[in-house]
Design a protein around this motif. Sequence first.
Motif, mmCIF file in Angstrom:
data_model
loop_
_atom_site.group_PDB
_atom_site.id
_atom_site.type_symbol
_atom_site.label_atom_id
_atom_site.label_comp_id
_atom_site.label_asym_id
_atom_site.label_seq_id
_atom_site.Cartn_x
_atom_site.Cartn_y
_atom_site.Cartn_z
ATOM 1 N N GLN A 218 1.056 -0.968 -0.036
ATOM 2 C CA GLN A 218 0.279 0.363 0.194
ATOM 3 C C GLN A 218 0.978 1.395 0.152
ATOM 4 O O GLN A 218 2.083 1.315 0.438
ATOM 5 C CB GLN A 218 -0.334 0.184 1.323
ATOM 6 N N GLY A 220 -0.069 4.602 1.324
ATOM 7 C CA GLY A 220 -1.513 5.756 2.138
ATOM 8 C C GLY A 220 -0.862 6.878 2.604
ATOM 9 O O GLY A 220 0.731 7.573 2.266
ATOM 10 N N LEU A 240 -4.798 12.436 -4.164
ATOM 11 C CA LEU A 240 -4.474 11.275 -4.968
ATOM 12 C C LEU A 240 -5.091 11.260 -6.140
ATOM 13 O O LEU A 240 -4.502 10.481 -7.397
ATOM 14 C CB LEU A 240 -6.453 10.454 -4.092
ATOM 15 N N CYS A 376 -8.436 2.397 -4.618
ATOM 16 C CA CYS A 376 -7.300 3.399 -3.404
ATOM 17 C C CYS A 376 -8.744 3.507 -2.409
ATOM 18 O O CYS A 376 -10.004 3.330 -2.905
ATOM 19 C CB CYS A 376 -7.526 4.671 -3.807
ATOM 20 N N ILE A 400 -3.617 3.490 -1.157
ATOM 21 C CA ILE A 400 -4.063 2.820 -2.512
ATOM 22 C C ILE A 400 -3.008 1.862 -2.317
ATOM 23 O O ILE A 400 -2.734 1.214 -1.484
ATOM 24 C CB ILE A 400 -2.750 3.389 -3.221
#
Length: 517
Positions: A218, A220, A240, A376, A400
């Motif tokens: 991930q 993040g 994002l 996500c 994500i």
Amino acid sequence: MSDATAKKEERRKFQAIRGTRDLLPPETALWNHVEQTAHQVFSTFGFGEIRQPIFEPTELFARAVGGETDIVSKEMYTFKEGTSDFAPNQGRNLSPEVARQMVSSFKNGEIPNTPGNATAVDRIEQTLKEITIAQERLSPETFDSMVEGYNVLLYRLAYLTGQVGEWVSLRPEATASVCRAYIEHNMQQLPQPVKLYYLGPMFRRERPQKGRYRQFYQIGAEILGGTDAPGIDAEVIEMLMTFFDKVSLQGATLYINSIGHNADNCRRGYVEKLKAALEQVKDKLGPDSQRRIDTNPLRVLDSKLESEQAIIATLPRIADHLCDECKTHYAEVKRQLEVRGVLYQENWRLVRGLDYYMRTTFEITAPGLGSQNAVCGGGRYDGLVELLAGPPTKGIGFAIGEDRLILSLQESGKGQAHQGRDIYIAWMGEKAYATAIRAAKDLRKAGYSVELPPLEQKFGKALGQADKLGAKFALILGENEVSEGLWTLKTLSDGTQQKLTESDLLEFLRQQEKVSS
Ligand code: ATP
Ligand code: MG
């Protein structure tokens, strides 16, 4: 062990454990590119990187993520971390003093109150009583000769019962750890909000399939502290989408929702209504959803079961139950997204799997991923830091799924990274080898990827190798080239050749780069 089994053991070939995999070149170049882009984009929004441990106390996840979630109830990799200070390495016995300390640590909560620990501590207390009685009744000599035995027994209870270590889990997600770190390092004393991002592996024992692994990655980010102004929610989402755009993700769709406030009126009131409505249709639901009516009713909305879709469509919707504050907050988040030119779709069923979310929730899907199409997930979690015994703190973040992002990039043909060498050096003769080594050094210093074969080969074979490795150029160095001081550079795509002096070579390569870009 029989001879046959011994032989078999010897020849066992190892494979990566189910649900885990090796990431290999050339694919890892794409992973690096994605991660570099995250570093770049997030830092332009003022985020700094945090690298946390990969395992944490089980209790941290149980409390933050929620005991009723799938993650905590069945997907975590949990094990006992060594032994406590009470099972010393220096011997195989434990003195009554240390045993008493251990009992009191258990009673004041330093040792986790698991059933195993409770039994062990109970038996230790009994043994301590027996020791006291023995000490009173026996002559000092007899007692001394027995005390060793008691101490070994205490040790066994502490160690062999084996419940004194702390339970730890491989992290199934990272938001809980970021909050733990925020509290542990008193980050509330820094200028607020604190903006952190992370990347790395997470672990969940799920059924492996495309886009679903047991070790996955991930990327993040979290914003902790400061206000819960809707502009924060909108900016995180803007960041994002900027990131997805920079890595050329095609067809990403942003879904948003507000799930209200968990502390007071709106969410609780809604969950009650939802529960009642679900009870009415209980016998038409599958076993997972039936179970969730009690444990995690919001999660029923998340169901992908075909047979439940029509029923879910009739359930009460949270948007109709938001309190005025939550309603205003949500409306403002949407307006702020519009101001930033971020396209979104509302999805009233978007509730997210983890307990800690409130108000804004969002998810992004991408094509090419089958049913695992969420790349996500994120949302606001204002109560989480406090739930972990920190000060009241606002929070919002996202994670994500990097594996899925990469898959989607590959599916859309955006995943090709240049994988070949820039230059393959074909050399023949001892003198040429020395020149080749020097040339390799200079070219690498200038940033080119260079393959220098360690053994002499005929030029024909060397050029074949260069082709196989996908090299752009072959630098040919033979006796003639070295003695004339003119090197031959062959462009492998079209077979053209030039003779260049050593000093012209770099200049020529630079020109070529300009032409091709
Ligand atoms: P899903 O509904 O797909 O199981 P989730 O709600 O469990 O996702 P989160 O906990 O929100 O997922 O994690 C954020 C992102 O991490 C997901 O959107 C997904 O891209 C990725 N992810 C989650 N679990 C896995 C997994 N087992 N393998 C690969 N990626 C995963
Ligand atoms: Mg999941």
